[in-house]
Design a protein around this motif. Sequence first.
Motif: not given
Length: 253
Positions: A24-27, A73-84, A233-237
Motif C-alpha cells: 500500500n504505497w499510500e501507507s 516518528s516510526l519512519d526509522s522502522c520502515v526502510v525503503h530507500n529506492a533512490e540511494s 496498513h502497509l500491505f494490501t494483503d
Amino acid sequence: MSTMICKVLGYGLTDLQHGDDRMNWESPLLDFTAAPTFTEFADHPATVKGREFSWLEPAECVRRMGDAHPHRSLDSCVVHNAESGSESVLVLVPPSRANDWSRSDDTFDYLEAHFGDEPDMEPVVRELRTGITPFDGLWMDRETGAELHKFGMFRRLLQSGDPSPERLLAAARSIAVLPNFDADETLGELAAGTITGKPVTDTEPLFHDADVAEDRLVRLVPAEVRELASFGHLFTDPDTWKSLVPVHYTYWS
C-alpha cells in the motif's frame, strides 16, 4: 552523491518490483514527512506485546521511547530507500529495537567500506538464516503464521545430512503449534479443555510429509513487526507479513 552509510537489521521483503501491488504505497509509514509516532503506535489498541525477553515488554519499551522523544516518528522502522538504496528491498524494524537494530554514519562502517581501491557503496541485503537474537530460536508455519514448538529433533536431523526417511517423518509429525495461553482466554474455555478454539487433547499431526514441513518451517516474524505492518496498513494483503525474512541491509543515504 550519497555519503552516509546506513545498516539495519529487521524483517524484510527482498523482491519488490516498481509499484508492487503487495504494497500500500499510500501507507502513512511510507510518508516520511508525516509518519506516525512511537507514542501513537504504543497507544494503538491492538498493539501486541509479544514475548518478554527483557524486564520490559516490547510495548512498554516503545512507550518509554515515545515518552522520551514525543515527536519521534516510526519512519526509522520502515526502510525503503529506492533512490540511494535498493528499490527491491523493504525492511521492518521492531519499534522496541529501533535504537539497537539500526545505525548510520558509523566511523567503523565507513572505514570498512573504503578498505578497497574504490569505496564499496552498493546496497547489499543478506538473508540471515540464523535469525536475529533474541528471536533466533523461534520458528513458525509459513502457511498459517502460527508459532511452532517440538521442532528441535526435526531440525537436527535435517542438519545431520542424511537422516533416514522414517526418522525424519516421525520428527516432522511431532512438530506442533505452540499453545497460546492468552490472558484473554476465558475460564470457561480453559475448563472445557480448549485453547484458542482447538482441543488441548487434539493429537492430529500438523505435518504428514517431511518435505512439506521443511518448506513451511521458517523463522518467526515477531508479533511487534506484524502489528507495525497492520497499524500502518502497509500491505494490501494482510498475510504478506508471512513472507518477511530476517535480513541485514546496508545502503547509503
